[in-house]
Scaffold this active site. Sequence first.
Site, mmCIF file in Angstrom:
data_model
loop_
_atom_site.group_PDB
_atom_site.id
_atom_site.type_symbol
_atom_site.label_atom_id
_atom_site.label_comp_id
_atom_site.label_asym_id
_atom_site.label_seq_id
_atom_site.Cartn_x
_atom_site.Cartn_y
_atom_site.Cartn_z
ATOM 1 N N CYS A 164 -1.197 45.843 122.392
ATOM 2 C CA CYS A 164 0.190 45.557 122.075
ATOM 3 C C CYS A 164 0.784 44.786 123.247
ATOM 4 C CB CYS A 164 0.964 46.846 121.869
ATOM 5 S SG CYS A 164 0.906 47.912 123.319
ATOM 6 N N CYS A 217 1.564 41.515 127.868
ATOM 7 C CA CYS A 217 0.338 42.256 128.186
ATOM 8 C C CYS A 217 -0.910 41.658 127.548
ATOM 9 C CB CYS A 217 0.491 43.699 127.766
ATOM 10 S SG CYS A 217 1.957 44.427 128.472
#
Lengths: 671, 473
Positions: free
Chosen positions: B457, B137
């Site tokens: 994250c 991500c």
Amino acid sequence: HVSYELKDDVAVVRLHDPTAKVNTLSSQMQSDLKEVMGEIWSNKSVKSAVFISSKPGCFIAGADINMIQSCQSSEEAARLSQEGQKMFEQIEKSPIPIVAAIHGSCLGGGLEFAIACQYRIATRSKKTVLGTPEVMLGLLPGAGGTQRLPKMVGLPDAFDMMLTGRRIRADKAKKMGLVNQLVDPLGPGLKPAEERTIEYLEEIAVGVAKGISNKKVPLTKEKSLKEKLQDKLMDLAPVRKKIFKTVSEKAQNQSKGFYPAPAKIIECVQTGLEQGREAGYLAESENFGKLAMSPESKSLIGVYHGQMACRKNHFGSQRRKADGNGLAQVSIDKGLTTILKDTDVESISRGQEHIYTSLDNKVKRKFMTSFERDVIMSNLSVQLDYSGFESADMVIEAVVEDMDIKHQVLKEVEAVIPPHCIFATNTSALPVTEIAAASKRPEKVIGMHYFSPVDKMQLLEIVTTDKTSQDTIASAFSLGVKQGKTVIVVKDCPGFYTTRVCISLEEHTAIGHSVGLSLSIPLICDEVGLDVILHISEVGYGCCLSLHMSDTCSLYLVGRKSGKGFFLYEKGKNYKNDIYWFHRLISRVVNESLLCLQEGVLRNPVEGDIGAIFGFGYPPSIGGPFRFVDTFGAERLVSIMRKYEEVYGAPFTPCQLLLDHAKDPSKKFYK
Amino acid sequence: MASMLLTTMRSCHVSPSLAMRFGARSLSTTAQLQAQVQTKSKKTLARPGVKNIVLVEGVRTPFLLSGTTYADLMPHDLARAALQGLLNKTGVPRDAVDYIIYGTVIQEVKTSNVAREAALGAGFSDKIPAHTVTMACISSNQAMTSGAGLIAAGQCDAIVAGGVEFMSDVPIRHSRKMRKTMLALNKAKTVGQRLSLIGSIRMAHLAPELPAVAEFSTAETMGHSADRLAAAFGVSRLEQDEFALRSHTLAKKAQDGGLLEDVISFKVPGRDIVSKDNGIRPSSMEQMSKLKAAFVKPHGTVTAANSSFLTDGASAVLIMSEEKALAMGYKPKAYLRDFVYVSQDPKDQLLLGPTYGTPKVLERAGLTMNDIDVFEFHEAFAGQIMANLKAMDSDWFGQTYLGRKSKVGAPPMEKFNLWGGSLSLGHPFGATGCRLVTTVAHRLKKEGGQYGLVAACAAGGQGHAMVIEAYPQ
């Protein structure tokens, strides 16, 4: 030991035995539990209850063994069982639903307790194991377990659990229907992981308890068609009969009639199913009483205690690195950085493949993830040279059993290792003192006798010489414990303890097998190499070797090394239950073991018994050579040995220690 | 494909920013923002000997729920749309860019270097090299910082970085056994060999293999891990639903208020012009509370409503050295300052990247939490955000896991993700990082702050944080 608090209308009952490391169903725990439950049941505002342990990693580890051991008669033991039955029946018939929230070991009485509750939630932690290990102590699940378990998980699974004592992990337990719901263990959050996991388990359990009391959570799962069919099938009398018959035969075969518990367990289950619960309970408590008083159970409990004792390091502990194939495997999966050094590429490739395959099998059986396997493998480096040895804390040498080669390796290794590094030699027979003689620093040399296959056999025999330092012993011991071994420490002598006793019996192993002494001696001899054994017996004390041993050697049938060995000598005579042979063999083993204690090779009888059971397969049902003397009677044994002595001579001469015990019946190895 | 551009970047938001600068009351700012202005330090994070790197412009395609309007495209189509949008918005000459870097997570096998395929189609000069990076991500964060590295090292002066994710189509493979047979068939020489290979195919071999939704190292899905993480920090279902609702509500407000000006319009071939994100759906607490747990059953707290959804979308930013930008006549939006990457236990701390990254990057920049005016955190799950906030607010966690004397301190909610976040705007894995950075730049301008912080994250237990400084007006 038991406290509770109310969370809305749910009573959260916490089990915590402050006097021990684990919770057990001690008499104190039982009476406290009764008191608390009485209070809860009489409180009309309480609609449900949750049982949870405040001990990390343990729900209830089982019944209190000491309580069972202290029973003087089978009636007394049967009463214990009846009390347990009564208590759990009350819980089963509780007017409010009770949820057992299980994290950690839930064994024996603990499991019986849990299955009496209306609902079970367990954490999917590696620490959570469920099982009925009573059979391993020569007992049976005596608090309604033999009656409830078959109903809960079905006959086949129930028998599997009760007859093998196998520990079941949470995932499997859920599949079997032993627990209703699973909770994942949590990582660290606002407090340590373990603490939070227990708290979380409690939160979930309280939620479920509320759900059950207001009928939102169903107590029984809708059964699938297959399960329904299975149940119907099991209800048919002929099918059931067939199951009982098969299970009985199998149990009989495996126990060879030396362990009474399996047969009794089957009997209890059968009685309960055919004559109803009352009869089942009666059979269960009576049989429990009988088994608790049996010598087999007493022996097995002794073995259990001994095993625990042999995992406690009395030498202090230190952190060390290790080096050596099976050895490497038991080291790397405990997080020790390990170098595997061999002499040629094929060997190290084979070694590495062996380790990889056994780890990969665990991955296939979902005991670990492929990632965990890879991380474990990364602790291992394989090589042909001695690079990296300069920073090793411990080197375990496992070359062929040949003194010259051992000396050569010792010298090569000592040239590269740092001064503090310990040199351990893995030998099953060569005298460690002689190996150490080639060392510049004999205080750092120690024998570590692993048993093959190293990743399966749990015994480690540590061999010390007069010069071995305490510090060295401590390190070897702590490494052994870290590798998951049960460790005994013996003094150096030809054959040490285990191999020496084995050799005293070498020629009659096949017979031994039939009379219940299924010693793994031929295996050991094949493993070690018969030439080495011959070597020991030539230099050894009083180990009388029969002619055919030396014949074997002269024929170059040197054990596994040449591909042929002892098993060639098994002949088809039936020795089953032959008391003559039993006494003849057992007296030799016992005498040799006692001699080891007498000479100071063994430090104490406990290690002697544990070494015998886990080292060369001495039958646990008679509890090890020393316990055997205690129970059989030294005097009786001496008189038997004298008879054999007349015929076969010196090998049957009782040793002084045995004679001392015979003279004074108050002398016992175990208090 | 025509991109609809409403304004050119150089003309926007001068007045509120100027107002802040002089500390004057402005109608367009709230009292709260006024307070920040007064306490703000005026120092800049420029350091001698370190090149100033600036964000010139940032754009993105509308983020759409996968399987909707973009369904028939390919990933490089989306990336190309973002690149064209950037070209149009900045007017940068097609050969003035030195290098193009794109981030993506689930790769379309035909266009594995999607950066190059998209750049060629977008009309950039074919003399500009391009490569693709992947870091779950935070892939486009990695694209941007790789670019920043090239500028800092003096290799390049102007970089286009971006990210793309296309979840409407993912590579679904034959099973390994089937692939093996098919590859062997290629090599088979005789009819007999071919027949025996074909004969070896079993029904089971025909079962397809979907791309893993699970963490490879732990075999745990991210939603499952998020649920455990939320439980570990004692985050309730209610808190999660509330946060998700906040995200959607704020996103809706930002969308309606025309604040999401990084969104470019995109004419999808065969379909209408798309100019808005379509995942923003403010619901009610009652409706959200009805949903069942999506991962941990039955008692879990992470549901479809409080998780980010599968999204298609692409983003792109133009970053330059400050001299180059000024020389080309641009007015940069913001400085890209210190950044860090962190990584931790992929099992129990999979999504705690922001907690680890934030204190580390602040320390590098010599700032404290109080100095930050704008926080933009990637919202993977509401439970994950709440867990991070709790972790940052916990002395025990700070001492035990961050090696600090005390807690980091949680960002104040009034500065946090004020224009919505991944939960509501959508989360095309590879593209989110550029959205975060562009949003910080825009918010700094709009709200008149000086420093912004991006944190995210990523799968693998990794994380990223970056400090962004407003460009003086």
